[in-house]
Write an enzyme that holds these catalytic residues in place. Structure first.
Site, PDB file in Angstrom:
ATOM      1  N   ARG A 285      -1.509  41.125  50.130  1.00  0.00           N
ATOM      2  CA  ARG A 285      -1.802  39.892  49.385  1.00  0.00           C
ATOM      3  C   ARG A 285      -3.362  39.475  49.480  1.00  0.00           C
ATOM      4  O   ARG A 285      -4.035  39.171  48.531  1.00  0.00           O
ATOM      5  CB  ARG A 285      -1.014  38.611  50.216  1.00  0.00           C
ATOM      6  CG  ARG A 285      -1.670  37.280  49.490  1.00  0.00           C
ATOM      7  CD  ARG A 285      -0.835  36.183  50.023  1.00  0.00           C
ATOM      8  NE  ARG A 285      -1.744  34.966  49.520  1.00  0.00           N
ATOM      9  CZ  ARG A 285      -2.262  34.212  50.382  1.00  0.00           C
ATOM     10  NH1 ARG A 285      -2.471  34.488  51.898  1.00  0.00           N
ATOM     11  NH2 ARG A 285      -3.002  33.087  49.861  1.00  0.00           N
ATOM     12  N   GLY A 418      10.321  29.623  57.420  1.00  0.00           N
ATOM     13  CA  GLY A 418       9.578  29.053  58.269  1.00  0.00           C
ATOM     14  C   GLY A 418       7.818  29.446  58.282  1.00  0.00           C
ATOM     15  O   GLY A 418       7.439  30.243  57.441  1.00  0.00           O
ATOM     16  N   HIS A 446      30.569  28.967  52.059  1.00  0.00           N
ATOM     17  CA  HIS A 446      31.654  29.643  52.622  1.00  0.00           C
ATOM     18  C   HIS A 446      32.631  29.979  51.759  1.00  0.00           C
ATOM     19  O   HIS A 446      33.744  30.835  52.034  1.00  0.00           O
ATOM     20  CB  HIS A 446      31.930  29.210  53.895  1.00  0.00           C
ATOM     21  CG  HIS A 446      31.951  30.585  54.812  1.00  0.00           C
ATOM     22  ND1 HIS A 446      32.421  31.592  54.548  1.00  0.00           N
ATOM     23  CD2 HIS A 446      31.685  30.684  56.082  1.00  0.00           C
ATOM     24  CE1 HIS A 446      32.459  32.611  55.537  1.00  0.00           C
ATOM     25  NE2 HIS A 446      31.969  31.822  56.725  1.00  0.00           N
ATOM     26  N   ASP A 450      30.819  35.146  51.944  1.00  0.00           N
ATOM     27  CA  ASP A 450      31.066  35.648  53.152  1.00  0.00           C
ATOM     28  C   ASP A 450      29.978  35.981  54.061  1.00  0.00           C
ATOM     29  O   ASP A 450      28.929  36.618  53.258  1.00  0.00           O
ATOM     30  CB  ASP A 450      32.384  36.640  53.372  1.00  0.00           C
ATOM     31  CG  ASP A 450      32.080  37.938  52.616  1.00  0.00           C
ATOM     32  OD1 ASP A 450      32.766  38.455  52.022  1.00  0.00           O
ATOM     33  OD2 ASP A 450      30.836  38.344  52.795  1.00  0.00           O
TER      34      ASP A 450
END
Lengths: 476, 373
Positions: A285, A418, A446, A450
């Site tokens: 970057r 994060g 769900h 899976d």
């Protein structure tokens, strides 16, 4: 010195036009002395017709534009009653009396006449010293009432508590410079005056309540019985909390959140988290940023994350699907419209980049710039905010590592990124190196997804992001 | 008084900036001339509020000089939807502000100067102030044909408005402010002050449109500085003070305690839009859908800037009834604001059946509704 009896009456000067004058009294008795204070407006007071005073310039009529109070509200002297307009001049009419509003003589947009009654105010039977006040220092939110007293023909504004302090110390209020609003004399002004006179600050009257010392309160030296021994005794005011609960309706952005999240609750979420080594991407970057800038685009990490996600979705299309309400059909969406959670002043919005599957990283970056500037200006259109199929939330720009993101219906998956942290890691040779680590937290529906699928998708996404060169192989 | 110690500092500062030898004592007699270093309309309006609320004008009157970067300023009791082209404002990034004084809507840019005359309520006298301005201008350029009308406008060449007036009166103090067109962008002015709105019923104060002209059109040798200076000089003469302009920074919390809160308040949606007197919108949306054009009547009542009542006359079953009532329910109580409405309607789309046809109808209707705001 101060008998602390708190009565707060919200100021009539309205900032939000919805607020009303709430007459709320709570009596906190701290003093040993038994003092009778009136707490309520006596209903058998005198009704006075408050006439509209002269506006000036020979004006005889005005239009009533806004009432700041309504019938039944309590007012204090100098509180704003209404706003009238006359020929380009907007005039704030303030009350001359303390009392309760009993009648409004005009409605909004009526013409009011100078010299004719504007409102009827019921004045407290014994006005003057009687009203209690909340003594100064509280932040601008609190509301004070002051009585207006004439001392030797010189009008000074001061609360009874302040006047008592002055009296006890034989101070003429007319000699004290008031620093409060409208030259009101505050307790500090008396204390400052005394300090100047005697070189020391005298304590309040010995009859005052002994309050347990607070650690950070002002300390005032005790009245020297023994002048040599000056032990500071904290004279603290009992903490006066004049805050009130505030209830307001849920509207706008919050309403939208309530709807979305209530629907999301129906989706059985499961989470999957991982750690991503961005060392190579960070370097890449840095190299590409100036190239993008030359082309007028600010390049962040998001375009890479978004493109990598789309490449992953090509292999695991079920993550870009939608389940209908009855859970009977799964629709595999052809377009990868990847949403990017954006934090604005008003709240959370999720515009999406359309058709990432046919966009280059640069295209995505340019589109993100456009969405971001529209978002901060509050000008995103409906097409920008609808049609999303998959979402990424870069909560790391604010902070945090792992998260538990909530899926935005009708989507079936979401990822939260994060912050990037520099931490030590071991490389293949067992050596410690400086790694740029970011955590990703996925949530998926769900009912149709899976754990294995999510894990494989995450691994693929991770491999693209950790090794950006590998994206070249699969770019279409 | 809170201002005094800090004003002395400010005066000392200004002494350094302008006239090194002038002591503050000589300027602090009878009147004070101050000029804002900021071009932010909210900050400057906040200074007016501050002076109105905190300064003792008995001993000393104040003349405040200020200019703003492009902004539309509506009067206290006006309706922004009625007064200007909000979409154009947003596009061009022109700010919208509501002032506390009455009167009509004006367009400000750096080619316009604002003058505020602060006095006690008793000494409030608009005509005197405007005569002062005219006298100053004539002293600068005697050949200018300018005069004050009984509507408190200043006209150039008997026909073109170069200044508009508004005022605010409080319990003890008052101010009269006016604009002065020097070199404003007339093209932007006329396009931005034209509301495309039809079907709006309101008791808000309407503006009276006027033909305008810049003083510079008449005399290109003039500059804003010359005009400000001339007016300050005339004011100084009439109040027997030194011709000395004190610069103030509207962000200076020490000089003007509480000013930043005032600035913030002027920027809130509740103040700018929420203070609009109750109004109703009655219009017809012409929506082109597939091969036909739908005429959809819309009626809305807006109070405090929020939709109180909302009626949309759609053809039956064009939208599922449940969804329609969801829409109306969401809009009711919500701000009459395109941003908020966009968020609401796009969110609602998430929780309704995923049908392309339905979505395109929904988007069409909502986009048209949002255009109204």
């Amino acid at each position: 010195v101060c008998i602390h009896r708190v009565r707060s009456c919200s100021s009539i000067r309205v900032i939000k036009s919805k607020s009303v004058c709430v007459f709320d009294k709570s009596a906190l008795k701290f003093s040993h002395q038994q003092r009778l204070f009136r707490t309520s407006a006596v209903s058998c007071g005198q009704i006075v017709q408050f006439k509209l005073s002269d506006i000036g310039e020979g004006i005889t009529e005005v239009t009533v534009k806004e009432w700041y109070i309504k019938e039944g509200d309590s007012v204090s002297q100098f509180d704003s009653i209404c706003e009238v307009q006359s020929d380009k001049a907007s005039v704030t009419i303030t009350s001359r009396y303390d009392g309760v509003i009993r009648k409004l003589h005009y409605s909004i947009d009526d013409i009011a006449f100078v010299g004719k009654p504007l409102v009827d105010i019921e004045i407290d039977a014994s006005k003057g010293v009687a009203s209690e006040e909340d003594v100064v220092e509280t932040p601008p939110m609190s509301h004070e009432e002051h009585t207006h007293q004439e001392i030797k023909g010189h009008k000074t504004l001061a609360t009874p508590a302040v006047r008592r302090l002055a009296m006890e110390n034989n101070i003429k209020l007319s000699e004290v410079v008031g620093t409060g609003k409208d030259n009101r004399i505050l307790k500090e002004d008396i204390l400052n005056y005394l300090a100047k006179q005697t070189g020391a600050i005298l304590p309040p009257s010995p009859k005052a309540e002994i309050v347990p010392p607070l650690p950070k309160s002002e300390t005032v030296p005790t009245a020297p019985k023994d002048k040599a021994l000056k032990i500071p005794v904290p004279v603290s005011r009992p903490i006066v909390f004049s805050g009130k609960d505030k209830t307001e309706p849920v509207t706008g952005f919050q309403k939208a959140m309530v709807k979305t999240m209530s629907a999301a609750l129906k989706i059985p979420h499961f989470g999957y988290c991982d750690e991503i080594d961005l060392t190579q991407l960070v370097q890449l970057r840095e190299e590409l940023k100036p190239l993008a800038e030359v082309r007028g685009v600010k390049l962040s990490f998001m375009p890479f994350f978004i493109k990598a996600a789309s490449l992953g979705l090509l292999q695991y299309p079920i993550l870009n699907a939608s389940l209908d309400e009855n859970c009977k059909n799964v629709t595999y969406k052809a377009s990868h419209n990847i949403g990017v959670a954006m934090d604005t002043e008003q709240g959370l919005i999720v515009p999406n980049v359309k058709n990432v599957q046919v966009c280059s990283v640069f295209d995505i970056a340019a589109e993100l710039n456009r969405l971001q500037s529209l978002g901060s200006a509050g000008q995103l259109g409906t097409s920008d905010l609808t049609g999303g199929t998959f979402t990424l939330s870069n909560i790391g720009t604010i902070g945090g590592t792992y998260a538990k993101p909530v899926i935005l219906p009708p989507e079936v998956a979401i990822g939260a990124l994060g912050k990037i942290q520099v931490v030590p890691r071991f490389n293949g040779k067992g050596e410690v190196f400086r790694a740029q680590i970011m955590n990703v937290s996925w949530s998926a529906d769900h009912r149709i997804i899976d754990g294995a699928t999510m894990a494989r998708f995450s691994n693929l996404w991770k491999s693209y992001v950790e090794n950006p060169a590998s994206m070249l192989l699969d770019l279409k | 008084m809170v201002l005094q110690p800090s004003l002395k500092n400010c005066l000392r500062l200004s002494c350094v900036l302008r006239t090194p030898k002038a002591g503050f004592r000589s300027t602090a007699r009878g009147a004070l001339i101050i000029q804002s270093v900021s071009n932010d309309v909210y900050q400057n309006l906040a200074v007016e509020d501050w002076i109105h609320d905190h300064m003792d004008l008995e001993k000393r009157q104040v003349l405040f000089l200020w200019r703003n970067s492009p902004a539309v300023v509506i009067g206290r009791h006006q309706n922004p939807w009625q007064e200007c082209d909000l979409r154009l404002l947003r596009q061009k990034n022109i700010k919208l502000a509501r002032r506390r004084s009455g009167g009509g809507t004006v367009y400000h840019d750096l080619g316009n100067i604002n003058l505020t005359f602060f006095t006690t309520r008793k000494k409030y006298e608009r005509m005197e102030n405007l005569k002062l301005v005219v006298k100053a201008l004539k002293a600068l350029r005697p050949q200018l044909d300018i005069h004050v009308t009984d509507r408190y406008d200043i006209l150039l060449d008997r026909h073109y408005k170069i200044s508009g007036t508004a005022a605010k009166l409080g319990r003890t103090s008052a101010y009269h402010h006016c604009t002065l067109l020097c070199n404003a962008d007339k093209f932007v002015l006329s396009s931005v002050l034209k509301s495309p709105y039809k079907g709006l019923k309101s008791n808000a104060t309407p503006s009276v449109p006027a033909s305008v002209k810049n003083l510079f059109d008449e005399d290109p040798s003039l500059t804003s500085e010359m005009l400000l200076d001339a007016i300050a000089k005339e004011y100084a003469t009439q109040h027997q003070i030194d011709h000395h302009i004190t610069l103030i920074n509207p962000a200076d919390e020490t000089l003007l305690p509480g000013i930043n809160n005032k600035t913030k308040e002027l920027q809130t949606w509740e103040w700018v839009y929420g203070k609009t007197p109750k109004f109703s919108v009655s219009t017809c949306l012409n929506m082109a859908y597939k091969d036909s054009v739908l005429d959809v009547k819309v009626n809305m009542d807006v109070k405090h800037g929020r939709i109180e009542v909302c009626n949309i006359d759609l053809p039956e079953q064009w939208l599922p009834p449940a969804l329609y009532s969801e829409l109306v329910k969401s809009l009711t109580g919500s701000k009459f604001c395109p941003n908020e409405t966009t968020t609401l309607v796009t969110t609602l789309l998430r929780v309704c059946p995923q049908d392309d046809e339905l979505h395109s109808r929904w988007n069409l209707l909502c986009e048209n509704m949002i255009m109204l705001m």
